[in-house]
Design a protein around this motif. Structure first.
Motif, PDB file in Angstrom:
ATOM      1  N   UNK A 154       0.835  -1.211   0.000  1.00  0.00           N
ATOM      2  CA  UNK A 154       0.000   0.000   0.000  1.00  0.00           C
ATOM      3  C   UNK A 154       0.872   1.264   0.000  1.00  0.00           C
ATOM      4  N   UNK A 195      -5.979  -0.135  -9.545  1.00  0.00           N
ATOM      5  CA  UNK A 195      -6.457   0.048  -8.167  1.00  0.00           C
ATOM      6  C   UNK A 195      -7.050  -1.241  -7.625  1.00  0.00           C
ATOM      7  N   UNK A 196      -7.813  -1.940  -8.500  1.00  0.00           N
ATOM      8  CA  UNK A 196      -8.394  -3.224  -8.085  1.00  0.00           C
ATOM      9  C   UNK A 196      -7.281  -4.233  -7.785  1.00  0.00           C
ATOM     10  N   UNK A 256      -4.263  -3.573  -6.703  1.00  0.00           N
ATOM     11  CA  UNK A 256      -3.655  -3.258  -5.404  1.00  0.00           C
ATOM     12  C   UNK A 256      -4.548  -3.811  -4.286  1.00  0.00           C
ATOM     13  N   UNK A 257      -5.851  -3.489  -4.368  1.00  0.00           N
ATOM     14  CA  UNK A 257      -6.770  -3.891  -3.299  1.00  0.00           C
ATOM     15  C   UNK A 257      -6.786  -5.412  -3.148  1.00  0.00           C
ATOM     16  N   UNK A 267      -3.526  -6.670  -1.575  1.00  0.00           N
ATOM     17  CA  UNK A 267      -3.454  -6.314  -0.149  1.00  0.00           C
ATOM     18  C   UNK A 267      -4.442  -7.153   0.661  1.00  0.00           C
ATOM     19  N   UNK A 268      -5.646  -7.393   0.099  1.00  0.00           N
ATOM     20  CA  UNK A 268      -6.617  -8.277   0.774  1.00  0.00           C
ATOM     21  C   UNK A 268      -5.983  -9.650   0.996  1.00  0.00           C
ATOM     22  N   UNK A 290      -3.415  -9.535   3.701  1.00  0.00           N
ATOM     23  CA  UNK A 290      -4.060  -9.299   4.997  1.00  0.00           C
ATOM     24  C   UNK A 290      -4.722 -10.563   5.522  1.00  0.00           C
ATOM     25  N   UNK A 291      -5.396 -11.307   4.621  1.00  0.00           N
ATOM     26  CA  UNK A 291      -6.058 -12.552   5.036  1.00  0.00           C
ATOM     27  C   UNK A 291      -5.025 -13.546   5.562  1.00  0.00           C
ATOM     28  N   UNK A 334      -3.582 -12.268   8.896  1.00  0.00           N
ATOM     29  CA  UNK A 334      -4.525 -12.476  10.006  1.00  0.00           C
ATOM     30  C   UNK A 334      -4.512 -13.935  10.440  1.00  0.00           C
ATOM     31  N   UNK A 345     -12.050  -5.811   6.196  1.00  0.00           N
ATOM     32  CA  UNK A 345     -10.811  -6.186   5.480  1.00  0.00           C
ATOM     33  C   UNK A 345     -10.718  -5.429   4.149  1.00  0.00           C
ATOM     34  N   UNK A 346     -11.860  -5.289   3.469  1.00  0.00           N
ATOM     35  CA  UNK A 346     -11.855  -4.551   2.193  1.00  0.00           C
ATOM     36  C   UNK A 346     -11.488  -3.083   2.426  1.00  0.00           C
ATOM     37  N   UNK A 370      -9.706  -1.836   4.851  1.00  0.00           N
ATOM     38  CA  UNK A 370      -8.290  -1.716   5.223  1.00  0.00           C
ATOM     39  C   UNK A 370      -7.396  -1.865   3.988  1.00  0.00           C
ATOM     40  N   UNK A 371      -7.843  -2.701   3.044  1.00  0.00           N
ATOM     41  CA  UNK A 371      -6.980  -3.036   1.909  1.00  0.00           C
ATOM     42  C   UNK A 371      -7.110  -2.074   0.731  1.00  0.00           C
ATOM     43  N   UNK A 372      -8.129  -1.247   0.741  1.00  0.00           N
ATOM     44  CA  UNK A 372      -8.332  -0.369  -0.420  1.00  0.00           C
ATOM     45  C   UNK A 372      -7.437   0.858  -0.330  1.00  0.00           C
ATOM     46  N   UNK A 373      -6.645   1.125  -1.375  1.00  0.00           N
ATOM     47  CA  UNK A 373      -5.811   2.342  -1.329  1.00  0.00           C
ATOM     48  C   UNK A 373      -6.686   3.598  -1.283  1.00  0.00           C
ATOM     49  N   UNK A 415      -6.214   6.647  -2.232  1.00  0.00           N
ATOM     50  CA  UNK A 415      -6.293   7.499  -3.421  1.00  0.00           C
ATOM     51  C   UNK A 415      -7.204   6.898  -4.489  1.00  0.00           C
ATOM     52  N   UNK A 416      -7.246   5.562  -4.540  1.00  0.00           N
ATOM     53  CA  UNK A 416      -8.105   4.891  -5.521  1.00  0.00           C
ATOM     54  C   UNK A 416      -9.567   5.019  -5.114  1.00  0.00           C
ATOM     55  N   UNK A 459     -13.061  -3.528  13.840  1.00  0.00           N
ATOM     56  CA  UNK A 459     -12.380  -4.739  14.314  1.00  0.00           C
ATOM     57  C   UNK A 459     -12.185  -4.718  15.825  1.00  0.00           C
TER      58      UNK A 459
END
Lengths: 283, 319
Positions: free
Chosen positions: A214, A255-256, A258-259, A262-263, A266-267, A270, B142-143, B145-148, B150-151, B197
């Motif tokens: 990120x 952008x998708x 990246x998300x 990162x998801x 993160x999963x 966790x 989780x979504x 937290x993970x979304x940039x 700026x996007x 959370x």
């Protein structure tokens, strides 16, 4: 904090918590796509074709083209390489610096401990992106510069955790036994203490990869990441921002990506954190 | 005892701030680009550059430059922008209320959304529906937290400003609320996810306590049990996180302000980056870090004040 991380144990745990397994599978897929990018991409990621600028997604260009006619799909696939290399590279460097300093700080103690902990305090006193921006401005732009900037920002939490673990176990009977048997400091540190710190540090490392990905995208978005024409997801979103009215796909797909990445991390992070925390393992 | 804790905590902050200043100076000192070049432009002769360098003391050794830098900082001098020639600190102070306004608005949104998402599963008595809602809210977190940031900002602009034409995409107009909505939501999402959370974890722990069983046995309505009894004991970790998050909003504000053209310190830092205006970049870094340290100090003191257990532990340590 004494945790054993046997491969089979982790695997069984991740299999039980299906959500975490999804993260692992996603990471594997993203890694596979990034590695096989040269064989999968229909166009060179940097080849420009102004006649095909800002084309919407179709069968020829699966994710459309950008303002210079470059294939967005090809650039997204190549961009994965930058994100993964920066994410994993920064985590690795942060661990190396933080782990080493944390070991020394916790084991030796005294003035060296105070000095290292003040350095940790100062590093953590900066908002991380701001410090990364400051460092990125000083270094010549490139992949290594981004990794260095993020590692300089990221090492402190690893040092603090490693030191905490070392402090909690260095008075244990098995360490006293090693001392009374005449083991050298190096032996005690590397053979007796170090293995106890590895699981927690590795888990933190896995969790931090998503943060670094990120942060890299943020730096690239601000124009401080890998310089063009090398495709990076943050840079692609930034370039597409000017064309959001007419060609939203230029920003949408990186952008998708990246998300999603990162998801996935993160999963997995966790899941690993739950695994090493006995409190959560009971649940 | 409480007074001595505050003094001790402030004293700990001073070396940290000193370290922050030193790191910022080292970054400015080792910068590869010549700041004089930035000031006088590319057409200046070597003699002109040399004389300005001498005049500003940039030809002096590290330690002299550092002590002069500290002296300037004590007088509140962060230098001037190479580009606009305006005083950096004055500009930062002028823009800071805008950043604060955005941060506070997004914090309110984050608390409302985050706490609601965290409490919601515990309010539902049906176990299977509660489990489903719990899973959905955590996936949403989780979504988020993970979304940039700026996007997400760009997506909101695309839908609400370009497609639906409901809200303005850029700037802060004359200070109307409508300009604040999209940037505040963008900045709030990540904080909302963390609050959701921590609220969930704190609430799960709270409802397993015996006094909750007693409250239920007394026949109190479920919403009273959850919102009055359980939430009250779950509040301490939530408040701590909120406090720490206010400081970290400064991080997100650089990207959010850039996307929405919000005239705060984040946008100012970005303008500095674009123009390679190092006084602006480093002034913003130093200013941001100082605010970050001060907010963390305040949060620590407030936390110490609201949680009697922390005070008790401190007292034992002091004794």
């Amino acid at each position: 904090m004494k945790v054993s991380l046997r491969g089979q144990g982790i695997w069984l745990y991740l299999k039980k918590g299906k959500v975490h397994l999804v993260g692992l599978v996603l990471i594997f897929l993203i890694l596979l796509l990034a590695l096989s990018a040269p064989f999968l991409v229909p166009f060179e990621p940097s080849s420009e074709n102004l006649r095909e600028a800002c084309l919407p997604p179709d069968t020829k260009h699966l994710l459309g083209t950008d303002e210079l006619g470059r294939d967005v799909f090809s650039r997204v696939l190549y961009g994965a390489r930058i994100s993964l290399v920066v994410g994993c590279g920064s985590a690795l460097f942060s661990i190396l610096i933080g782990f080493g300093l944390g070991l020394i700080s916790g084991y030796i103690g005294g003035k060296i401990d105070s000095l290292i902990m003040r350095l940790v305090d100062v590093t953590l006193a900066f908002p991380s992106l701001l410090l990364a921006i400051g460092i990125s401005c000083v270094l010549p732009r490139g992949l290594l510069a981004v990794i260095i900037a993020l590692s300089v920002v990221g090492w402190a939490s690893f040092a603090r955790i490693t030191r905490g673990i070392i402090l909690s176990i260095k008075e244990e009977p098995f360490v006293e036994a090693a001392v009374s048997l005449g083991s050298s400091n190096t032996r005690i540190l590397f053979i007796h203490l170090l293995p106890h710190t590895i699981p927690m540090v590795m888990v933190l490392g896995a969790m931090r990869i998503s943060t670094f990905i990120l942060a890299e995208s943020g730096l690239s978005f601000l124009g401080l990441g890998v310089p063009p024409p090398t495709p990076s997801w943050g840079g692609m979103v930034s370039q597409g921002a000017d064309f959001i009215r007419t060609a939203p796909w230029i920003s949408l797909f990186p952008g998708m990506a990246i998300a999603l990445t990162v998801v996935a991390f993160n999963l997995l992070g966790d899941g690993l954190a739950d695994f090493v925390s006995p409190k959560f393992r009971k649940l | 005892m409480f007074g001595s804790y505050i003094i001790k905590r402030i004293l700990v902050t001073i070396p940290v701030l000193f370290g922050v200043v030193t790191v910022t100076f080292i970054l400015m000192f080792i910068i590869p680009a010549d700041p004089i070049q930035g000031m006088v432009g590319e057409r200046a002769t070597e003699e002109t550059i040399q004389s300005i360098r001498q005049e500003l003391g940039l030809d002096k050794p590290f330690i002299i430059q550092y002590s002069r830098y500290l002296g300037r900082l004590l007088r509140g001098d962060l230098g001037r922008s190479y580009w606009t020639r305006q005083d950096v600190l004055t500009t930062l102070l002028k823009r800071f209320p805008n950043t604060l306004r955005l941060a506070l608005a997004s914090m309110i949104i984050a608390i409302l959304i985050g706490m609601w998402l965290g409490i919601l599963p515990t309010l539902i008595r049906n176990p299977s529906i509660s489990f489903l809602v719990d899973r959905l809210t955590m996936i949403l977190a989780t979504l988020f937290i993970s979304t940039p940031v700026f996007w997400l900002g760009l997506l909101l602009i695309f839908f609400f400003s370009i497609k639906l034409r409901l809200l303005p995409a850029c700037g802060m107009g004359g200070g109307e609320i409508k300009y604040l909505i999209l940037p505040a939501i963008t900045l709030a999402t990540r904080s909302a996810a963390f609050i959701a959370r921590i609220t969930r974890t704190a609430m799960l722990e709270a409802i397993s306590k015996e006094y909750i069983r007693t409250a239920r046995a007394k026949g109190l309505p479920e919403w009273v049990v959850i919102l009055k009894h359980a939430l009250r004991s779950a509040l301490i970790p939530i408040v701590t996180l909120i406090g720490l998050d206010v400081a970290s909003l400064l991080n997100g504000s650089i990207l959010t302000e850039t996307i929405f053209g919000w005239p705060g310190i984040g946008r100012y830092a970005w303008e500095g980056i674009q123009r390679r205006d190092m006084n602006v970049v480093m002034g913003s870094v130093l200013f941001g870090a100082t605010v970050f340290v001060i907010i963390n100090l305040v949060v620590d003191i407030v936390y110490h004040f609201i949680d009697p257990r922390v005070r008790l532990v401190e007292r034992r340590v002091f004794l």
